[in-house]
Scaffold this motif. Structure first.
Motif, PDB file in Angstrom:
ATOM      1  N   ILE A 138      -0.900   0.700  17.320  1.00 45.28           N
ATOM      2  CA  ILE A 138      -1.143   1.110  18.705  1.00 45.28           C
ATOM      3  C   ILE A 138      -0.042   2.031  19.231  1.00 45.28           C
ATOM      4  CG2 ILE A 138      -1.415   0.300  21.083  1.00 45.28           C
ATOM      5  CD1 ILE A 138      -2.602  -2.271  19.953  1.00 45.28           C
ATOM      6  N   PHE A 139       1.227   1.629  19.013  1.00 45.31           N
ATOM      7  CA  PHE A 139       2.346   2.341  19.625  1.00 45.31           C
ATOM      8  C   PHE A 139       3.166   3.157  18.633  1.00 45.31           C
ATOM      9  CE2 PHE A 139       1.678  -1.548  22.173  1.00 45.31           C
ATOM     10  CZ  PHE A 139       1.350  -0.965  23.388  1.00 45.31           C
ATOM     11  N   GLY A 140       3.028   2.869  17.346  1.00 42.98           N
ATOM     12  CA  GLY A 140       3.817   3.570  16.350  1.00 42.98           C
ATOM     13  C   GLY A 140       3.085   4.771  15.785  1.00 42.98           C
ATOM     14  N   SER A 141       3.425   5.097  14.559  1.00 44.53           N
ATOM     15  CA  SER A 141       2.839   6.268  13.900  1.00 44.53           C
ATOM     16  C   SER A 141       1.563   5.941  13.145  1.00 44.53           C
ATOM     17  CB  SER A 141       3.866   6.876  12.937  1.00 44.53           C
ATOM     18  OG  SER A 141       4.305   5.896  11.998  1.00 44.53           O
ATOM     19  N   GLY A 142       1.038   4.730  13.322  1.00 45.04           N
ATOM     20  CA  GLY A 142      -0.190   4.346  12.635  1.00 45.04           C
ATOM     21  C   GLY A 142       0.104   3.657  11.311  1.00 45.04           C
ATOM     22  N   LEU A 143      -0.949   3.204  10.654  1.00 42.46           N
ATOM     23  CA  LEU A 143      -0.810   2.462   9.417  1.00 42.46           C
ATOM     24  C   LEU A 143      -1.223   3.302   8.222  1.00 42.46           C
ATOM     25  CD1 LEU A 143      -2.327  -0.948  10.564  1.00 42.46           C
ATOM     26  CD2 LEU A 143       0.093  -0.370  10.367  1.00 42.46           C
ATOM     27  N   SER A 144      -0.622   2.996   7.105  1.00 35.32           N
ATOM     28  CA  SER A 144      -0.962   3.647   5.843  1.00 35.32           C
ATOM     29  C   SER A 144      -1.611   2.611   4.923  1.00 35.32           C
ATOM     30  CB  SER A 144       0.296   4.225   5.189  1.00 35.32           C
ATOM     31  OG  SER A 144       0.043   4.631   3.870  1.00 35.32           O
ATOM     32  N   TRP A 145      -2.271   3.106   3.867  1.00 35.35           N
ATOM     33  CA  TRP A 145      -2.889   2.185   2.920  1.00 35.35           C
ATOM     34  C   TRP A 145      -1.851   1.327   2.211  1.00 35.35           C
ATOM     35  CZ3 TRP A 145      -1.608   2.136  -2.201  1.00 35.35           C
ATOM     36  CH2 TRP A 145      -0.903   3.245  -2.687  1.00 35.35           C
ATOM     37  N   SER A 146      -0.569   1.725   2.296  1.00 31.92           N
ATOM     38  CA  SER A 146       0.494   0.949   1.657  1.00 31.92           C
ATOM     39  C   SER A 146       0.616  -0.449   2.248  1.00 31.92           C
ATOM     40  CB  SER A 146       1.837   1.682   1.787  1.00 31.92           C
ATOM     41  OG  SER A 146       2.214   1.808   3.157  1.00 31.92           O
ATOM     42  N   ILE A 147       0.051  -0.661   3.442  1.00 28.14           N
ATOM     43  CA  ILE A 147       0.094  -1.975   4.068  1.00 28.14           C
ATOM     44  C   ILE A 147      -0.570  -3.024   3.185  1.00 28.14           C
ATOM     45  CG2 ILE A 147      -2.080  -1.761   5.343  1.00 28.14           C
ATOM     46  CD1 ILE A 147       1.135  -3.284   6.731  1.00 28.14           C
ATOM     47  N   ASN A 224       9.233  -0.236   4.373  1.00 28.13           N
ATOM     48  CA  ASN A 224       8.628   0.946   3.772  1.00 28.13           C
ATOM     49  C   ASN A 224       7.098   0.850   3.733  1.00 28.13           C
ATOM     50  OD1 ASN A 224      10.997   2.357   3.347  1.00 28.13           O
ATOM     51  ND2 ASN A 224      11.305   1.554   1.283  1.00 28.13           N
ATOM     52  N   VAL A 225       6.588  -0.310   3.321  1.00 26.01           N
ATOM     53  CA  VAL A 225       5.131  -0.422   3.180  1.00 26.01           C
ATOM     54  C   VAL A 225       4.441  -0.605   4.535  1.00 26.01           C
ATOM     55  CG1 VAL A 225       5.306  -1.337   0.838  1.00 26.01           C
ATOM     56  CG2 VAL A 225       5.177  -2.923   2.759  1.00 26.01           C
ATOM     57  N   VAL A 226       5.142  -1.209   5.512  1.00 30.55           N
ATOM     58  CA  VAL A 226       4.521  -1.474   6.814  1.00 30.55           C
ATOM     59  C   VAL A 226       4.728  -0.323   7.791  1.00 30.55           C
ATOM     60  CG1 VAL A 226       4.490  -3.006   8.830  1.00 30.55           C
ATOM     61  CG2 VAL A 226       4.733  -3.974   6.540  1.00 30.55           C
ATOM     62  N   ILE A 227       5.952   0.192   7.870  1.00 27.14           N
ATOM     63  CA  ILE A 227       6.303   1.185   8.881  1.00 27.14           C
ATOM     64  C   ILE A 227       6.180   2.616   8.360  1.00 27.14           C
ATOM     65  CG2 ILE A 227       8.081   1.979  10.484  1.00 27.14           C
ATOM     66  CD1 ILE A 227       7.121  -0.809  11.136  1.00 27.14           C
ATOM     67  N   TRP A 228       6.777   2.881   7.221  1.00 29.05           N
ATOM     68  CA  TRP A 228       6.899   4.263   6.750  1.00 29.05           C
ATOM     69  C   TRP A 228       5.782   4.693   5.812  1.00 29.05           C
ATOM     70  CZ3 TRP A 228       9.983   5.311  10.323  1.00 29.05           C
ATOM     71  CH2 TRP A 228      11.142   4.581  10.591  1.00 29.05           C
ATOM     72  N   GLY A 229       4.948   3.778   5.374  1.00 26.44           N
ATOM     73  CA  GLY A 229       3.860   4.150   4.476  1.00 26.44           C
ATOM     74  C   GLY A 229       4.329   4.560   3.101  1.00 26.44           C
ATOM     75  N   GLU A 230       5.423   3.954   2.620  1.00 27.14           N
ATOM     76  CA  GLU A 230       5.976   4.288   1.314  1.00 27.14           C
ATOM     77  C   GLU A 230       5.959   3.061   0.409  1.00 27.14           C
ATOM     78  OE1 GLU A 230       9.884   5.658   2.029  1.00 27.14           O
ATOM     79  OE2 GLU A 230       9.274   7.361   3.275  1.00 27.14           O
ATOM     80  N   LEU A 231       5.801   3.306  -0.884  1.00 28.06           N
ATOM     81  CA  LEU A 231       5.807   2.221  -1.852  1.00 28.06           C
ATOM     82  C   LEU A 231       7.163   2.156  -2.552  1.00 28.06           C
ATOM     83  CD1 LEU A 231       2.319   2.694  -3.564  1.00 28.06           C
ATOM     84  CD2 LEU A 231       2.928   1.085  -1.756  1.00 28.06           C
ATOM     85  N   PRO A 232       7.627   0.948  -2.865  1.00 37.95           N
ATOM     86  CA  PRO A 232       8.880   0.846  -3.631  1.00 37.95           C
ATOM     87  C   PRO A 232       8.668   1.372  -5.043  1.00 37.95           C
ATOM     88  CG  PRO A 232       7.835  -1.304  -3.450  1.00 37.95           C
ATOM     89  CD  PRO A 232       7.053  -0.379  -2.562  1.00 37.95           C
ATOM     90  N   SER A 233       9.727   1.827  -5.663  1.00 35.88           N
ATOM     91  CA  SER A 233       9.597   2.301  -7.039  1.00 35.88           C
ATOM     92  C   SER A 233       9.235   1.134  -7.950  1.00 35.88           C
ATOM     93  CB  SER A 233      10.913   2.940  -7.503  1.00 35.88           C
ATOM     94  OG  SER A 233      11.922   1.950  -7.635  1.00 35.88           O
ATOM     95  N   ILE A 234       8.488   1.437  -8.993  1.00 33.75           N
ATOM     96  CA  ILE A 234       8.044   0.400  -9.917  1.00 33.75           C
ATOM     97  C   ILE A 234       9.243  -0.320 -10.542  1.00 33.75           C
ATOM     98  CG2 ILE A 234       6.807  -0.064 -12.060  1.00 33.75           C
ATOM     99  CD1 ILE A 234       4.995   0.564  -9.728  1.00 33.75           C
ATOM    100  N   ASN A 235      10.241   0.453 -10.965  1.00 32.97           N
ATOM    101  CA  ASN A 235      11.417  -0.150 -11.599  1.00 32.97           C
ATOM    102  C   ASN A 235      12.144  -1.093 -10.654  1.00 32.97           C
ATOM    103  OD1 ASN A 235      10.913   1.232 -13.963  1.00 32.97           O
ATOM    104  ND2 ASN A 235      12.301   2.924 -13.473  1.00 32.97           N
ATOM    105  N   SER A 236      12.335  -0.635  -9.402  1.00 37.55           N
ATOM    106  CA  SER A 236      13.024  -1.468  -8.416  1.00 37.55           C
ATOM    107  C   SER A 236      12.247  -2.747  -8.142  1.00 37.55           C
ATOM    108  CB  SER A 236      13.216  -0.673  -7.114  1.00 37.55           C
ATOM    109  OG  SER A 236      13.744  -1.497  -6.100  1.00 37.55           O
ATOM    110  N   TYR A 237      10.930  -2.609  -8.022  1.00 33.90           N
ATOM    111  CA  TYR A 237      10.098  -3.787  -7.723  1.00 33.90           C
ATOM    112  C   TYR A 237      10.128  -4.785  -8.879  1.00 33.90           C
ATOM    113  CZ  TYR A 237       6.095  -6.746  -6.750  1.00 33.90           C
ATOM    114  OH  TYR A 237       5.288  -7.833  -6.541  1.00 33.90           O
ATOM    115  N   LEU A 238      10.020  -4.291 -10.102  1.00 34.22           N
ATOM    116  CA  LEU A 238      10.014  -5.177 -11.266  1.00 34.22           C
ATOM    117  C   LEU A 238      11.339  -5.908 -11.409  1.00 34.22           C
ATOM    118  CD1 LEU A 238       8.087  -3.074 -13.944  1.00 34.22           C
ATOM    119  CD2 LEU A 238       7.267  -5.058 -12.649  1.00 34.22           C
ATOM    120  N   ILE A 239      12.434  -5.222 -11.117  1.00 34.86           N
ATOM    121  CA  ILE A 239      13.748  -5.870 -11.173  1.00 34.86           C
ATOM    122  C   ILE A 239      13.820  -6.993 -10.142  1.00 34.86           C
ATOM    123  CG2 ILE A 239      16.209  -5.544 -10.704  1.00 34.86           C
ATOM    124  CD1 ILE A 239      15.941  -2.738 -11.916  1.00 34.86           C
TER     125      ILE A 239
END
Length: 266
Positions: A138-147, A224-239
């Motif tokens: 409503i008030f932010g920049s909207g949602l991305s599919w990353s949510i 990143n996934v909720v606000i900025w619409g970005e996904l974490p890197s695969i390597n970082s997530y797996l670690i």
């Protein structure tokens, strides 16, 4: 070990769900609005953050942002992530000592106390994240599919918190002062994590500490996934995921090795 863990959860599912429900409802027992407070409380806090940071301080997370409410949404998202961890960890040293009857007189799967604490905290966190999502739309920049990746990004945090809870609940039986130490540490960790400020403003000579702080990664990835619409890197997530699984397994092993002595101490 993972398969045995899933079987354990399935075998004790009814106990876990019953206790999570009881804990959630008992927080507001006797109040007129009851469970509705789980929505009202975070909503009021979000409005307070919006007023203080958006209207009074006119704070901006990014210099090119013109939204006064964006800062409050970002803070609330980070704080919701941190609170999921902090609520469980703060309670963990007292989980066994506050339930001696289940340890001494009843055949009860005491490992479930940490699972119940995580489940109860997860309900509150889910409501908080729902409010973040609504306000962001409503008030932010909207949602991305990353949510859609939010549950997957939350998984390492849940496993990490559960593992530490098993460690601390066991230690809390034999070392009662650990509760006081954890209380101070949890408060300090909130200020030493990028919740109320961006990680970009941290001086280079101190960034090594934030890189060692696991809460930094959890907070940043969920933002990143909720606000900025970005996904974490695969390597970082797996670690993160593998490390959290190891912590949870070690915590459970430690708990089961030490629980034979609980009844003697209690």
């Amino acid at each position: 070990m993972v398969v045995r863990g899933m079987q354990y959860l399935k075998r004790n599912k009814s106990i876990i769900l019953q206790f999570v429900k009881r804990e959630t409802l008992s927080r507001y027992k006797g109040s007129q609005l009851g469970f509705t407070w789980t929505i009202i409380t975070p909503l009021l806090m979000l409005l307070v953050y919006t007023f203080v940071f958006g209207e009074i301080f006119q704070a901006k997370w990014k210099t090119d942002s013109s939204s006064t409410i964006e800062f409050a949404i970002i803070i609330f998202c980070g704080l919701s992530t941190y609170n999921l961890f902090a609520e469980v960890i703060s309670r963990s040293p007292h989980l066994i000592t506050s339930n001696p009857n289940y340890v001494k007189k009843v055949v009860f799967p005491v490992e479930t106390f940490s699972i119940i604490a995580v489940g109860s905290a997860l309900i509150n966190a889910s409501i908080n994240f729902l409010l973040v999502i609504i306000f962001q739309q409503i008030f932010g920049s909207g949602l991305s599919w990353s949510i859609l990746m939010l549950p997957f990004v939350l998984l390492p945090l849940i496993l990490y918190t559960l593992g530490l809870s098993w460690f601390l609940s066991s230690i809390g039986v034999f070392l009662r002062d650990i509760g006081q130490i954890i209380g101070v540490a949890v408060q300090a960790l909130m200020l030493l994590s990028p919740i109320f400020y961006s990680i970009d403003v941290i001086p280079n000579e101190f960034k090594w500490f934030y890189q060692l702080n696991p809460i930094t990664y959890f907070v940043e990835n969920i933002r990143n996934v909720v606000i900025w619409g970005e996904l974490p890197s695969i390597n970082s997530y797996l670690i993160q995921l593998i490390s959290s699984i190891i912590i949870s397994i070690l915590g459970l092993i430690w708990f089961r090795k030490t629980k034979q002595g609980f009844s003697d101490v209690l």
